[in-house]
Design a protein around this motif. Structure first.
Motif, PDB file in Angstrom:
ATOM      1  N   GLU A  39       0.849  -1.183   0.000  1.00 25.67           N
ATOM      2  CA  GLU A  39       0.000   0.000   0.000  1.00 25.67           C
ATOM      3  C   GLU A  39       0.885   1.233   0.000  1.00 25.67           C
ATOM      4  O   GLU A  39       1.592   1.499   0.952  1.00 25.67           O
ATOM      5  CB  GLU A  39      -0.907  -0.010   1.223  1.00 25.67           C
ATOM      6  N   VAL A  40       0.863   1.941  -1.117  1.00 24.55           N
ATOM      7  CA  VAL A  40       1.642   3.165  -1.246  1.00 24.55           C
ATOM      8  C   VAL A  40       0.689   4.341  -1.129  1.00 24.55           C
ATOM      9  O   VAL A  40      -0.297   4.408  -1.855  1.00 24.55           O
ATOM     10  CB  VAL A  40       2.365   3.238  -2.605  1.00 24.55           C
ATOM     11  N   ASN A  41       0.999   5.267  -0.217  1.00 24.94           N
ATOM     12  CA  ASN A  41       0.218   6.503  -0.118  1.00 24.94           C
ATOM     13  C   ASN A  41      -1.275   6.263   0.004  1.00 24.94           C
ATOM     14  O   ASN A  41      -2.071   6.844  -0.709  1.00 24.94           O
ATOM     15  CB  ASN A  41       0.425   7.374  -1.365  1.00 24.94           C
ATOM     16  N   SER A 158      13.857  10.031  -3.713  1.00 24.82           N
ATOM     17  CA  SER A 158      13.108  10.979  -2.867  1.00 24.82           C
ATOM     18  C   SER A 158      13.996  12.067  -2.295  1.00 24.82           C
ATOM     19  O   SER A 158      13.555  13.192  -2.086  1.00 24.82           O
ATOM     20  CB  SER A 158      12.464  10.264  -1.696  1.00 24.82           C
ATOM     21  N   ALA A 159      15.259  11.722  -2.030  1.00 24.67           N
ATOM     22  CA  ALA A 159      16.171  12.710  -1.461  1.00 24.67           C
ATOM     23  C   ALA A 159      16.349  13.898  -2.397  1.00 24.67           C
ATOM     24  O   ALA A 159      16.758  14.977  -1.968  1.00 24.67           O
ATOM     25  CB  ALA A 159      17.513  12.043  -1.169  1.00 24.67           C
ATOM     26  N   GLY A 160      16.043  13.688  -3.673  1.00 21.93           N
ATOM     27  CA  GLY A 160      16.000  14.809  -4.614  1.00 21.93           C
ATOM     28  C   GLY A 160      17.354  15.349  -5.025  1.00 21.93           C
ATOM     29  O   GLY A 160      17.465  16.499  -5.430  1.00 21.93           O
ATOM     30  N   ASN A 161      18.395  14.517  -4.963  1.00 14.47           N
ATOM     31  CA  ASN A 161      19.730  14.993  -5.335  1.00 14.47           C
ATOM     32  C   ASN A 161      19.992  14.945  -6.833  1.00 14.47           C
ATOM     33  O   ASN A 161      20.994  15.477  -7.299  1.00 14.47           O
ATOM     34  CB  ASN A 161      20.804  14.160  -4.632  1.00 14.47           C
ATOM     35  N   TYR A 162      19.125  14.246  -7.550  1.00 14.06           N
ATOM     36  CA  TYR A 162      19.384  14.065  -8.986  1.00 14.06           C
ATOM     37  C   TYR A 162      18.224  14.601  -9.807  1.00 14.06           C
ATOM     38  O   TYR A 162      17.061  14.507  -9.412  1.00 14.06           O
ATOM     39  CB  TYR A 162      19.579  12.579  -9.299  1.00 14.06           C
ATOM     40  N   LEU A 195       8.560   3.727  -7.067  1.00 16.80           N
ATOM     41  CA  LEU A 195       9.516   4.616  -7.727  1.00 16.80           C
ATOM     42  C   LEU A 195       8.797   5.822  -8.333  1.00 16.80           C
ATOM     43  O   LEU A 195       9.305   6.937  -8.297  1.00 16.80           O
ATOM     44  CB  LEU A 195      10.288   3.873  -8.823  1.00 16.80           C
ATOM     45  N   THR A 196       7.600   5.584  -8.878  1.00 17.00           N
ATOM     46  CA  THR A 196       6.822   6.674  -9.469  1.00 17.00           C
ATOM     47  C   THR A 196       6.460   7.699  -8.404  1.00 17.00           C
ATOM     48  O   THR A 196       6.617   8.905  -8.612  1.00 17.00           O
ATOM     49  CB  THR A 196       5.541   6.119 -10.123  1.00 17.00           C
ATOM     50  N   ALA A 197       6.004   7.199  -7.258  1.00 15.54           N
ATOM     51  CA  ALA A 197       5.639   8.114  -6.171  1.00 15.54           C
ATOM     52  C   ALA A 197       6.849   8.939  -5.750  1.00 15.54           C
ATOM     53  O   ALA A 197       6.753  10.156  -5.551  1.00 15.54           O
ATOM     54  CB  ALA A 197       5.100   7.310  -4.992  1.00 15.54           C
ATOM     55  N   ALA A 198       8.016   8.283  -5.678  1.00 18.10           N
ATOM     56  CA  ALA A 198       9.234   8.993  -5.276  1.00 18.10           C
ATOM     57  C   ALA A 198       9.617  10.038  -6.322  1.00 18.10           C
ATOM     58  O   ALA A 198      10.006  11.164  -5.986  1.00 18.10           O
ATOM     59  CB  ALA A 198      10.374   7.993  -5.091  1.00 18.10           C
ATOM     60  N   ALA A 199       9.490   9.673  -7.612  1.00 14.76           N
ATOM     61  CA  ALA A 199       9.862  10.589  -8.687  1.00 14.76           C
ATOM     62  C   ALA A 199       8.944  11.806  -8.704  1.00 14.76           C
ATOM     63  O   ALA A 199       9.392  12.945  -8.832  1.00 14.76           O
ATOM     64  CB  ALA A 199       9.816   9.868 -10.029  1.00 14.76           C
ATOM     65  N   LYS A 200       7.641  11.559  -8.544  1.00 14.85           N
ATOM     66  CA  LYS A 200       6.670  12.661  -8.591  1.00 14.85           C
ATOM     67  C   LYS A 200       6.878  13.601  -7.405  1.00 14.85           C
ATOM     68  O   LYS A 200       6.776  14.816  -7.549  1.00 14.85           O
ATOM     69  CB  LYS A 200       5.236  12.119  -8.552  1.00 14.85           C
TER      70      LYS A 200
END
Ligand code: TYD
Ligand code: MG
Length: 446
Positions: A39-41, A158-162, A195-200
């Motif tokens: 269960e994501v989000n 998610s850390a958003g470094n890239y 991964l999609t949730a993290a990217a968005k």
């Protein structure tokens, strides 16, 4: 990112959720249908949420970041002008077609302006680095990692470094919470979702590599194609020939463009004049006909080759490479009925040169002419390009983009185009119109 994810089991037949696994679904009583799902989000349903913050359609788009240019013009065209930040892009293709190579080149180009991470679940960083060295794709802002753990990759994103993260491949990564092996339906779906949730959430552009099955469809569940924003497919022959990059789905652009590449010792290179390259080694004999096909929004001249031999066993053999065999059988049946050709005791082999796949009916007339020319041992009496759909009554039908195809033929020095009657507009002087298959064979083969 949630530290520990909750797992539930959902029946793939009737969608009934359950807290524990069982061999048989309690609701629909099917065996082996319970699939793990993370269960994501999960938001609480019902009226307990807060009121949505909306933005005006005229101002909403103005807050977006510019697209990330891949540096490969052909790839940018297919993507609709570059990669959208925060988007999830899936690149699918046969093993060995060049997915990893193409993405490494793109990663290098992006690294000239942004920070990029290339995560490989299949190769070690050393292997990727060796390839990067060979391709001349080394850059200090291009980071490499080897990991098969979705949780770690998602946290890194998610850390958003890239600005962009490449994951090679979605079939080789697995979530800790799910017990099935990497590559299973549950792993692919849930890994992509996470991964999609993290990217968005972090605005990171995500590029995923996806394998295809023997039949050529993307391996894993169909839902994978629904989750992602862009689905690109790299097609072609893996042992040489052209590789064609196509968008099967694109939320940010049209799916009409196609990029044409070739694998060289410097990686994937765009082909400048594909028609000329495809016809360069042409040897004009019977059974060889040139047609113009549309690849995206551009016309491409390709050679259709046919061989017709007497059948040595009872049942005639029909083989086609680069074209749908059903279509070929249909055209053979039409030829037998509408012309004087006798093909029932003949083996027929068809080949499209250069690893190109012909998918449109506009190639029909060229196929028919190639078969007839091979069967009779005759050649075209003019150096012509042949275009047209052929109906079951033997009539030659109109094809889209006729003017573009004629222009391409003209560019490559073909003085004559054999094709259908123009429906409207001015008839180009090079077009020789023909109305049915019988006339086409009688007038143009010698
Ligand atoms: P690869 O990108 O690994 O394919 P995929 O990731 O789709 O499975 O590369 C495919 C082939 O390309 C590989 O067998 C070797 C060849 N190749 C070249 O010809 N030139 C090159 O510069 C590179 C890197 C690979
Ligand atoms: Mg690979």
């Amino acid at each position: 990112m949630a530290k520990s994810l909750r797992v539930k089991y959902v029946c793939s037949n009737c969608d009934t959720p359950s807290t524990s696994w069982a061999g048989r679904c309690k609701t629909c009583e099917q065996w082996n249908t319970l699939v793990e799902q993370v269960e994501v989000n999960t938001a609480t349903a019902g009226g307990s949420g807060s009121i949505l913050k909306t933005s005006n359609v005229t101002t909403a788009s103005k807050n977006t970041l510019p697209r990330i240019i891949t540096g490969l013009v052909e790839a940018d065209n297919v993507l609709g002008g570059g990669i959208v930040p925060g988007s999830v892009n899936l690149l699918a293709g046969q093993p060995g077609i060049g997915k990893s190579t193409l993405l490494l080149q793109i990663a290098y180009n992006i690294a000239k302006n942004y920070k990029v991470l290339y995560v490989s679940g299949e190769e070690s960083p050393q292997q990727v680095a060796l390839r990067a060295e060979r391709l001349g794709a080394e850059h200090k802002d291009l980071q490499l990692a080897a990991s098969g753990v979705t949780n770690d990759i998602a946290s890194t994103i998610s850390a958003g470094n890239y600005a962009a993260v490449i994951v090679d491949s979605v079939q080789s990564i697995a979530l800790n919470e799910i017990s099935s092996a990497a590559g299973s339906v549950a792993q692919i779906t849930n890994s992509t979702q996470l991964l999609t949730a993290a990217a968005k959430s972090s605005g990171t552009a995500l590029l995923l590599v996806g394998h295809v099955t023997k039949e050529g469809s993307i391996a894993g569940p169909k839902v994978l194609e629904h989750i992602v924003d862009v689905v690109l497919q790299l097609e072609g022959d893996r042992y040489g020939g052209f590789k064609i990059l196509r968008a099967l789905k694109n939320r940010y652009g049209a799916t009409t463009e196609a990029g044409i590449f070739e694998m060289t010792n410097k990686g994937m290179q765009a082909v400048d004049n594909p028609s000329a390259a495809l016809l360069a080694e042409r040897y004009i004999t019977d059974g060889s006909i040139v047609t113009a096909t549309m690849e995206g929004s551009r016309a491409l001249l390709v050679e259709v080759q046919a061989l017709v031999n007497p059948t040595s066993y009872g049942y005639p053999k029909r083989t086609a490479s680069g074209i749908d065999l059903n279509r070929v059988n249909l055209l053979i049946a039409m030829l037998e009925r509408r012309t004087k050709l006798k093909l029932a005791d003949k083996d027929i082999y068809l080949n499209i040169v250069g690893g190109i796949r012909l998918t449109e009916p506009a190639a029909d007339l060229a196929i028919c002419m190639a078969i007839a020319s091979a069967a009779k041992g005759m050649q075209l009496n003019k150096n012509a390009v042949v275009i047209g759909e052929v109906g079951l009554s033997g009539e030659i039908r109109h094809v889209p983009y006729l003017d573009k195809r004629i222009a391409e033929a003209h560019k490559l020095g073909f003085k004559v185009v054999v094709g259908p009657f123009m429906r409207s507009g001015r008839k180009p002087s090079t077009l020789t119109s023909v109305s049915n298959i019988k006339d086409a064979l009688n007038n143009f083969l010698k």
